[in-house]
Write an enzyme that holds these catalytic residues in place. Sequence first.
Site, PDB file in Angstrom:
ATOM      1  N   ASP A 103      23.695  89.354  40.731  1.00  0.00           N
ATOM      2  CA  ASP A 103      23.486  89.083  42.002  1.00  0.00           C
ATOM      3  C   ASP A 103      24.930  89.192  42.762  1.00  0.00           C
ATOM      4  O   ASP A 103      25.887  88.886  42.154  1.00  0.00           O
ATOM      5  CB  ASP A 103      23.033  87.617  42.403  1.00  0.00           C
ATOM      6  CG  ASP A 103      22.850  87.125  43.807  1.00  0.00           C
ATOM      7  OD1 ASP A 103      22.074  87.726  44.468  1.00  0.00           O
ATOM      8  OD2 ASP A 103      23.667  86.359  44.135  1.00  0.00           O
ATOM      9  N   GLU A 105      23.073  94.327  41.911  1.00  0.00           N
ATOM     10  CA  GLU A 105      23.014  94.343  43.309  1.00  0.00           C
ATOM     11  C   GLU A 105      24.301  94.418  44.043  1.00  0.00           C
ATOM     12  O   GLU A 105      25.170  93.731  44.163  1.00  0.00           O
ATOM     13  CB  GLU A 105      22.650  92.875  43.883  1.00  0.00           C
ATOM     14  CG  GLU A 105      22.122  93.055  45.454  1.00  0.00           C
ATOM     15  CD  GLU A 105      21.981  91.798  46.144  1.00  0.00           C
ATOM     16  OE1 GLU A 105      21.595  91.389  47.236  1.00  0.00           O
ATOM     17  OE2 GLU A 105      22.887  90.881  45.157  1.00  0.00           O
TER      18      GLU A 105
END
Length: 730
Positions: free
Chosen positions: A409, A462
């Site tokens: 993330d 990401e």
Amino acid sequence: MSKKVTLVARDAADAIARGRHGDPFAVLGPHDLGTDVIIRSLQPQARRVSVLTKAGETEMERVHPDGLFAVRLPRPASYRLAVEEQDGRVFEIDDPYRFPPLLGDLDIHLLVEGTHLRTFEKLGAHLREADGIAGVHFAVWAPNADRVSVVGDFNGWDGRRHAMRRRHDAGVWEIFIPGLGQGCVYKFEILARGGVLLPLKADPYGHFAEVPPKTASVVWELAERPWRDADWMAAQKARNDRHAPVSIYEVHLGSWRRVPEDGNRPLSYLEQAEQLADYVAEMGFTHVEFLPVHEHPFGGSWGYQPVGLFAPTSRYGSPEEFRALVESLHCRGIGVIVDWVAGHFPNDPHGLHYFDGTHLYEHEDPRLGIHKDWNTQIYNYGRKEVMNYLYANALYWLEEYHVDGLRVDAVASMLYLDYSRDPGEWIPNRYGGNENLEAIDFLRRMNQVVYGEHPGAMTVAEESTAWPGVSRPVHLGGLGFGFKWNMGWMHDTLRYFGKDPIHRRYHHDDLTFAQLYAYHENFVLPLSHDEVVHGKGSIFGRMPGDPWQKFANLRAYYGFMWTQPGKKLLFMGCEFAQEREWDEDASLDWHLLNDPRHEGIRRLVRDLNRLYRSEPALHQLDNDSRGFAWIDCTDRDNSVLTWRRMAQDPADFLVVAGSYTPLVRENYRIGVPEAGYYREILNTDSEWYGGSNVHNDGGVWADEVPWNGQPWSIRLTLPPLATCVFKRDR
């Protein structure tokens, strides 16, 4: 008084009784006097304490009013303690201070060196036997603490009772507490420098935790499991390969489906092992990606502010039950990816923040250590023990839970020192730039560790900027990820399909621009949870027009997405056109499937997945320019795009036509490379999906009419707001 002095020094007794002694093993337990020993034990709740040996029972002397007892006696081979409490209850215990250290010299050496990749096997709480006695070994890294204790119900949460032994060379504290077992609730009580008592800390390596809002860790040893997913694990590398079909269903475990007749509770891990696995298999997705399953105190963070990186959240069951969920998915041919948060952690007082009274896991300087967007702490990527913690955690999920991949993330926030910071709020690197060199080294090493130890795994970034080489090997200067989310594609295509069709001719490049960089990385095309929260509404809700057009637009969009190069990711609910914005506290609106239009969207996604998996042209060269060619990307006036997808076998190709206005276009000619019959194998306007059923009677024959630079061409009827796929019969 003289006898008391011989049994224990006054200052040592005071320090032990007040919980201020930094080396409790120097005072408590047995201490050799040649032929005799002095045994000391702190039992603040006791009326009397005796030593039990083969020779009999010897009462200990109270040498401090706060419950320190001592006795001198001939050296016993072993002993136990008999404790009589103030209420008259009597019980026997093994003295935790008679056991030697259990962390070996090699473990200490590797911990100091920062190369112990499986620290989770040594730090934290583990069921062990010492001298034939069963108990729990606790170990925690807190190098700057003056004293660390294990506390829990078993000792009345009294930090004086089980103060730990400090291994000075590693900054690790350890203790073996006999008699404790699986399910024991505990925390660490830490006395910081200067005598400051910190809030009780959960175990950074804890394998399980209490159900929030409770915050204690739970002793939980993961047993050897007779895994039933051997076939999947043997094929893992092929299933996760960049040439394989990868279609990911992104899931938030707490809101995928709830049980309204039982207080609207979420499904348990075991319930999801049946229901979710069946559903995903029926829908044809190849992988499930779970929003972070790490333990987290605030449900509204969706797991992205974790406190227990080694503990699957107890909200839905035990660690063994989460294992069963992974196993069930594997047995149905579905891979498992977990979102992994290595960029920051929250300020909750029981967590990592200010762990031993210093900025141990995070940077001390707020210009490096505070994430402004979320008011969280940023890991100190320059500290080897912190990096060891994260490397080990990555391996832990792959090894102990058999997960197939980690989606990391917020990578962009890790890469840039000035991420979301104004001038003067960040510190340039040693070259004067804004790159976080320590974070870059961490990410590269993390990927090397993961792929080195588990070549069949996958890591996904990401990363929302144009950082070069995110999914390129480290030895070629990349970050080493297997895949990267294509955030630009997502924003461009959502903007295009959100426009009224009458204006789309002016935004044609939104659909074509991605081909300029599509092969710089191994891309995943994501429609993720981030696109259905914070006032953005649902994907369906962004589609323009009346209800018919909204459904048609969404079907056309999905057809475009599944036939473009790149792996696929779709957030739960989007597969049946959830109308409202996602709410983590409520179930998906499954009742919408009673509406044929919503059921039609679900059928389309299922069939797109099946087509994507069965047709090599749609996945073999997803990340290779040889797998895609525009037929015509210039017809902006009609908002029509046509393209080919190719497999490794050049004769295996598909022709795709997308018409993105609500008009039927007859006799629309496009060029094709070969003669033959082109069968229509998917049409998003089919009545089966809720469309108007404009079609090409099953297919069309190619004409020997050159077009679009090709020697042959086909004439099509293009349905309104639709994507159609054709395959030449061979």
